[in-house]
Design a protein around this motif. Structure first.
Motif, PDB file in Angstrom:
ATOM      1  N   ALA A 221     -15.850  73.953  38.898  1.00  0.00           N
ATOM      2  CA  ALA A 221     -15.887  73.754  40.348  1.00  0.00           C
ATOM      3  C   ALA A 221     -16.705  72.519  40.709  1.00  0.00           C
ATOM      4  CB  ALA A 221     -16.478  74.980  41.020  1.00  0.00           C
ATOM      5  N   GLY A 222     -16.183  71.707  41.624  1.00  0.00           N
ATOM      6  CA  GLY A 222     -16.906  70.544  42.112  1.00  0.00           C
ATOM      7  C   GLY A 222     -17.064  69.408  41.119  1.00  0.00           C
ATOM      8  N   MET A 223     -16.276  69.406  40.066  1.00  0.00           N
ATOM      9  CA  MET A 223     -16.333  68.328  39.068  1.00  0.00           C
ATOM     10  C   MET A 223     -15.468  67.152  39.524  1.00  0.00           C
ATOM     11  SD  MET A 223     -18.125  68.879  36.348  1.00  0.00           S
ATOM     12  CE  MET A 223     -18.850  70.169  35.397  1.00  0.00           C
ATOM     13  N   THR A 224     -15.952  65.952  39.292  1.00  0.00           N
ATOM     14  CA  THR A 224     -15.187  64.759  39.604  1.00  0.00           C
ATOM     15  C   THR A 224     -14.425  64.332  38.355  1.00  0.00           C
ATOM     16  OG1 THR A 224     -16.832  64.038  41.205  1.00  0.00           O
ATOM     17  CG2 THR A 224     -15.308  62.359  40.405  1.00  0.00           C
ATOM     18  N   LEU A 225     -13.099  64.274  38.460  1.00  0.00           N
ATOM     19  CA  LEU A 225     -12.262  63.779  37.377  1.00  0.00           C
ATOM     20  C   LEU A 225     -11.869  62.349  37.720  1.00  0.00           C
ATOM     21  CD1 LEU A 225      -9.886  66.850  36.873  1.00  0.00           C
ATOM     22  CD2 LEU A 225     -11.909  66.245  35.535  1.00  0.00           C
ATOM     23  N   VAL A 226     -12.140  61.421  36.816  1.00  0.00           N
ATOM     24  CA  VAL A 226     -11.849  60.004  37.047  1.00  0.00           C
ATOM     25  C   VAL A 226     -10.708  59.590  36.123  1.00  0.00           C
ATOM     26  CG1 VAL A 226     -12.758  57.658  37.036  1.00  0.00           C
ATOM     27  CG2 VAL A 226     -14.259  59.568  37.641  1.00  0.00           C
ATOM     28  N   PHE A 227      -9.630  59.087  36.713  1.00  0.00           N
ATOM     29  CA  PHE A 227      -8.454  58.624  35.991  1.00  0.00           C
ATOM     30  C   PHE A 227      -8.445  57.100  36.043  1.00  0.00           C
ATOM     31  CE2 PHE A 227      -7.676  62.833  37.502  1.00  0.00           C
ATOM     32  CZ  PHE A 227      -6.905  63.452  36.524  1.00  0.00           C
ATOM     33  N   THR A 228      -8.527  56.431  34.891  1.00  0.00           N
ATOM     34  CA  THR A 228      -8.545  54.972  34.838  1.00  0.00           C
ATOM     35  C   THR A 228      -7.289  54.497  34.131  1.00  0.00           C
ATOM     36  OG1 THR A 228     -10.957  55.000  34.751  1.00  0.00           O
ATOM     37  CG2 THR A 228      -9.870  52.942  34.143  1.00  0.00           C
ATOM     38  N   SER A 229      -6.504  53.672  34.836  1.00  0.00           N
ATOM     39  CA  SER A 229      -5.245  53.171  34.272  1.00  0.00           C
ATOM     40  C   SER A 229      -5.511  52.135  33.195  1.00  0.00           C
ATOM     41  CB  SER A 229      -4.377  52.555  35.373  1.00  0.00           C
ATOM     42  OG  SER A 229      -4.930  51.319  35.799  1.00  0.00           O
ATOM     43  N   SER A 230      -4.474  51.815  32.446  1.00  0.00           N
ATOM     44  CA  SER A 230      -4.599  50.797  31.401  1.00  0.00           C
ATOM     45  C   SER A 230      -4.907  49.419  31.998  1.00  0.00           C
ATOM     46  CB  SER A 230      -3.325  50.752  30.564  1.00  0.00           C
ATOM     47  OG  SER A 230      -2.205  50.522  31.390  1.00  0.00           O
ATOM     48  N   ARG A 231      -4.701  49.262  33.294  1.00  0.00           N
ATOM     49  CA  ARG A 231      -5.025  48.009  33.992  1.00  0.00           C
ATOM     50  C   ARG A 231      -6.441  48.016  34.564  1.00  0.00           C
ATOM     51  NH1 ARG A 231       0.574  46.463  37.080  1.00  0.00           N
ATOM     52  NH2 ARG A 231       1.810  46.390  35.174  1.00  0.00           N
ATOM     53  N   GLY A 232      -7.181  49.118  34.336  1.00  0.00           N
ATOM     54  CA  GLY A 232      -8.563  49.189  34.785  1.00  0.00           C
ATOM     55  C   GLY A 232      -8.767  49.732  36.187  1.00  0.00           C
ATOM     56  N   VAL A 233      -7.698  50.195  36.833  1.00  0.00           N
ATOM     57  CA  VAL A 233      -7.803  50.752  38.178  1.00  0.00           C
ATOM     58  C   VAL A 233      -8.174  52.227  38.070  1.00  0.00           C
ATOM     59  CG1 VAL A 233      -6.564  51.225  40.320  1.00  0.00           C
ATOM     60  CG2 VAL A 233      -6.100  49.123  39.051  1.00  0.00           C
ATOM     61  N   ALA A 234      -9.254  52.629  38.752  1.00  0.00           N
ATOM     62  CA  ALA A 234      -9.728  54.012  38.683  1.00  0.00           C
ATOM     63  C   ALA A 234      -9.465  54.745  39.987  1.00  0.00           C
ATOM     64  CB  ALA A 234     -11.214  54.042  38.370  1.00  0.00           C
ATOM     65  N   LYS A 235      -9.124  56.010  39.847  1.00  0.00           N
ATOM     66  CA  LYS A 235      -8.918  56.890  40.982  1.00  0.00           C
ATOM     67  C   LYS A 235      -9.525  58.230  40.614  1.00  0.00           C
ATOM     68  CE  LYS A 235      -5.440  58.094  44.343  1.00  0.00           C
ATOM     69  NZ  LYS A 235      -4.029  58.056  44.699  1.00  0.00           N
ATOM     70  N   SER A 236     -10.184  58.882  41.568  1.00  0.00           N
ATOM     71  CA  SER A 236     -10.859  60.138  41.235  1.00  0.00           C
ATOM     72  C   SER A 236     -10.479  61.255  42.191  1.00  0.00           C
ATOM     73  CB  SER A 236     -12.370  59.942  41.222  1.00  0.00           C
ATOM     74  OG  SER A 236     -12.827  59.608  42.508  1.00  0.00           O
ATOM     75  N   VAL A 237     -10.751  62.480  41.738  1.00  0.00           N
ATOM     76  CA  VAL A 237     -10.514  63.680  42.529  1.00  0.00           C
ATOM     77  C   VAL A 237     -11.611  64.680  42.181  1.00  0.00           C
ATOM     78  CG1 VAL A 237      -8.963  64.716  40.808  1.00  0.00           C
ATOM     79  CG2 VAL A 237      -8.770  65.394  43.205  1.00  0.00           C
ATOM     80  N   VAL A 238     -12.022  65.479  43.158  1.00  0.00           N
ATOM     81  CA  VAL A 238     -13.028  66.516  42.937  1.00  0.00           C
ATOM     82  C   VAL A 238     -12.309  67.863  42.870  1.00  0.00           C
ATOM     83  CG1 VAL A 238     -15.079  67.656  43.864  1.00  0.00           C
ATOM     84  CG2 VAL A 238     -14.798  65.188  44.123  1.00  0.00           C
TER      85      VAL A 238
END
Length: 105
Positions: free
Chosen positions: A36-53
């Motif tokens: 619960a309440g963990m931030t998952l960070v997804f970083t593309s092969s191009r270095g662009v990061a997007k996150s979700v809690v």
């Protein structure tokens, strides 16, 4: 989720659990708990990061463009090893569940 929404939504959904959640796991008792309440960070092969809690139940949903992403736990709760650490996003909505090993032994 309706078929129309699944066809237009590109990204991932699923859950994240902490395992083991206690130092001693007992037979008949769950040894995992929702992340619960963990931030998952997804970083593309191009270095662009997007996150979700994650929600209180450890669930998440995130829009991502198709591609390969490295995934890690971010924010103030950067603990443990996340599995899987890499995901491939294709067209549509895909389920990917994660486990966080916090090293309790």
């Amino acid at each position: 989720m309706t078929a129309v929404l699944a066809a237009t939504f590109v990204g991932l959904f699923g859950s994240a659990v902490i395992s083991p959640a206690q130092p001693v796991c007992r037979v008949g008792e769950s040894c995992t708990k929702p992340a619960a309440g963990m931030t998952l960070v997804f970083t593309s092969s191009r270095g662009v990061a997007k996150s979700v809690v994650t929600s209180a139940k450890g669930t998440y949903r995130i829009r991502l463009v198709p591609g390969t992403y490295a995934v890690r736990v971010g924010g103030a709760n950067r603990i443990g090893k996340l599995t899987p650490a890499k995901v491939v996003v294709r067209r549509g909505l895909l389920r990917r569940d994660f486990a966080i090993d916090v090293g309790i032994r």
